[in-house]
Design a protein around this motif. Structure first.
Motif, PDB file in Angstrom:
ATOM      1  N   ILE A  88       0.821  -1.215   0.000  1.00  0.00           N
ATOM      2  CA  ILE A  88       0.000   0.000   0.000  1.00  0.00           C
ATOM      3  C   ILE A  88       0.856   1.267   0.000  1.00  0.00           C
ATOM      4  O   ILE A  88       0.443   2.311  -0.527  1.00  0.00           O
ATOM      5  N   LEU A  89       2.059   1.176   0.528  1.00  0.00           N
ATOM      6  CA  LEU A  89       2.928   2.349   0.628  1.00  0.00           C
ATOM      7  C   LEU A  89       3.312   2.905  -0.742  1.00  0.00           C
ATOM      8  O   LEU A  89       3.629   4.089  -0.869  1.00  0.00           O
ATOM      9  N   TYR A  90       3.268   2.062  -1.761  1.00  0.00           N
ATOM     10  CA  TYR A  90       3.602   2.512  -3.113  1.00  0.00           C
ATOM     11  C   TYR A  90       2.471   3.335  -3.739  1.00  0.00           C
ATOM     12  O   TYR A  90       2.671   4.007  -4.747  1.00  0.00           O
ATOM     13  N   PHE A  91       1.299   3.278  -3.140  1.00  0.00           N
ATOM     14  CA  PHE A  91       0.136   3.981  -3.680  1.00  0.00           C
ATOM     15  C   PHE A  91      -0.191   5.259  -2.899  1.00  0.00           C
ATOM     16  O   PHE A  91      -1.072   6.017  -3.302  1.00  0.00           O
ATOM     17  N   ILE A  92       0.503   5.475  -1.794  1.00  0.00           N
ATOM     18  CA  ILE A  92       0.201   6.612  -0.929  1.00  0.00           C
ATOM     19  C   ILE A  92       1.231   7.718  -1.125  1.00  0.00           C
ATOM     20  O   ILE A  92       2.434   7.442  -1.149  1.00  0.00           O
ATOM     21  N   PRO A  93       0.794   8.970  -1.273  1.00  0.00           N
ATOM     22  CA  PRO A  93       1.734  10.093  -1.449  1.00  0.00           C
ATOM     23  C   PRO A  93       2.700  10.215  -0.272  1.00  0.00           C
ATOM     24  O   PRO A  93       2.343   9.959   0.880  1.00  0.00           O
ATOM     25  N   LYS A  94       3.925  10.609  -0.573  1.00  0.00           N
ATOM     26  CA  LYS A  94       4.974  10.752   0.438  1.00  0.00           C
ATOM     27  C   LYS A  94       4.546  11.717   1.541  1.00  0.00           C
ATOM     28  O   LYS A  94       4.762  11.453   2.734  1.00  0.00           O
ATOM     29  N   LYS A  95       3.939  12.827   1.162  1.00  0.00           N
ATOM     30  CA  LYS A  95       3.530  13.831   2.139  1.00  0.00           C
ATOM     31  C   LYS A  95       2.538  13.250   3.142  1.00  0.00           C
ATOM     32  O   LYS A  95       2.620  13.519   4.346  1.00  0.00           O
ATOM     33  N   TYR A  96       1.612  12.448   2.640  1.00  0.00           N
ATOM     34  CA  TYR A  96       0.601  11.842   3.507  1.00  0.00           C
ATOM     35  C   TYR A  96       1.245  10.850   4.477  1.00  0.00           C
ATOM     36  O   TYR A  96       0.924  10.836   5.679  1.00  0.00           O
ATOM     37  N   LYS A  97       2.169  10.033   3.968  1.00  0.00           N
ATOM     38  CA  LYS A  97       2.858   9.060   4.825  1.00  0.00           C
ATOM     39  C   LYS A  97       3.638   9.776   5.925  1.00  0.00           C
ATOM     40  O   LYS A  97       3.664   9.331   7.071  1.00  0.00           O
ATOM     41  N   VAL A 127      12.266   7.084  14.417  1.00  0.00           N
ATOM     42  CA  VAL A 127      12.424   6.544  13.058  1.00  0.00           C
ATOM     43  C   VAL A 127      11.239   5.639  12.733  1.00  0.00           C
ATOM     44  O   VAL A 127      10.910   4.733  13.510  1.00  0.00           O
ATOM     45  N   SER A 128      10.601   5.897  11.587  1.00  0.00           N
ATOM     46  CA  SER A 128       9.557   5.019  11.076  1.00  0.00           C
ATOM     47  C   SER A 128      10.104   4.398   9.788  1.00  0.00           C
ATOM     48  O   SER A 128      10.269   5.087   8.777  1.00  0.00           O
ATOM     49  N   ILE A 129      10.418   3.122   9.849  1.00  0.00           N
ATOM     50  CA  ILE A 129      11.170   2.469   8.781  1.00  0.00           C
ATOM     51  C   ILE A 129      10.424   2.448   7.440  1.00  0.00           C
ATOM     52  O   ILE A 129      10.973   2.857   6.411  1.00  0.00           O
ATOM     53  N   ASP A 130       9.193   1.963   7.431  1.00  0.00           N
ATOM     54  CA  ASP A 130       8.462   1.826   6.165  1.00  0.00           C
ATOM     55  C   ASP A 130       8.244   3.162   5.476  1.00  0.00           C
ATOM     56  O   ASP A 130       8.279   3.256   4.246  1.00  0.00           O
ATOM     57  N   GLU A 131       8.012   4.199   6.268  1.00  0.00           N
ATOM     58  CA  GLU A 131       7.778   5.531   5.689  1.00  0.00           C
ATOM     59  C   GLU A 131       9.087   6.256   5.362  1.00  0.00           C
ATOM     60  O   GLU A 131       9.045   7.367   4.830  1.00  0.00           O
ATOM     61  N   LYS A 132      10.220   5.647   5.728  1.00  0.00           N
ATOM     62  CA  LYS A 132      11.540   6.284   5.523  1.00  0.00           C
ATOM     63  C   LYS A 132      11.530   7.682   6.146  1.00  0.00           C
ATOM     64  O   LYS A 132      11.898   8.676   5.533  1.00  0.00           O
TER      65      LYS A 132
END
Length: 203
Positions: A88-97, A127-132
């Motif tokens: 799902i992370l590939y479909f969500i905008p960076k700003k939102y994450k 640190v949140s790993i998945d969201e970098k």
């Protein structure tokens, strides 16, 4: 577990070395992700299903097959998100994450009681790993002497290490980068009490 025991030990030791010379309370926090993105998974599956449905309208298919297609597409996409959580992370905008990660970081800052130190000199490296994502949150008295802009370069370098899966390297560099400033501006006091464990907290 995001760090091995040796890496945790090195980070804890670096925090201890800092706190022997400074009155700040530094807490290291790591989490795999900042949200399960449950609603986002449903919404994304619906959007993809809608796109497929619009394309299907250009073909001569009957109503029953059309609705079956919608059901199959939605079920398939949602199942992929369910079994492959990171997808799902590939479909969500960076700003939102990053908004999600920042919200979790600030929530943890409060939950862990870092706002409640006697000296108001608490600081958290999150640190949140998945969201970098990396955020450094400081309490009242640190903010008074160190502007948030000071942390930007440290955070940017830290993020590079997170993206390269070098978490321990990022933590050690970040702590080392700010140690001199923290020691100079917040030297250790005679009555200093260590209010938090120096161990890395994995959520």
């Amino acid at each position: 577990m995001y760090l091995n025991e040796n890496e945790k030990k090195l980070i804890s030791q670096e925090i201890e070395n800092l706190e022997k010379k400074s009155s700040v309370e530094l807490v290291a926090v790591i989490t795999k992700n900042s949200s399960m993105y449950k609603y986002e998974k449903v919404l994304t599956a619906l959007v993809i299903t809608t796109i497929v449905s619009i394309i299907a309208l250009f073909f001569s298919i009957n109503t029953i097959i059309f609705f079956q297609l919608q059901l199959v597409v939605f079920t398939l996409i949602y199942s992929l998100f369910y079994y492959f959580e990171d997808l799902i992370l590939y479909f969500i905008p960076k700003k939102y994450k990053h908004q999600k990660a920042s919200y979790k970081a600030n929530k943890e800052f409060g939950n862990l009681g870092i706002r409640n130190t006697k000296t108001k000199q608490g600081i958290m490296f999150f640190v949140s790993i998945d969201e970098k994502y990396v955020e450094i949150i400081t309490d009242k008295h640190i903010k008074e002497k160190i502007d948030n802009k000071y942390w930007e370069d440290i955070i940017n370098d830290f993020i590079k290490d997170v993206k390269n899966n070098e978490l321990s390297k990022g933590y050690l560099k970040a702590i080392n980068s700010c140690s001199k400033t923290l020691i100079n501006k917040f030297p250790i006091q005679k009555n200093d009490i260590n209010e938090f464990s120096n161990e890395v907290r994995e959520l």
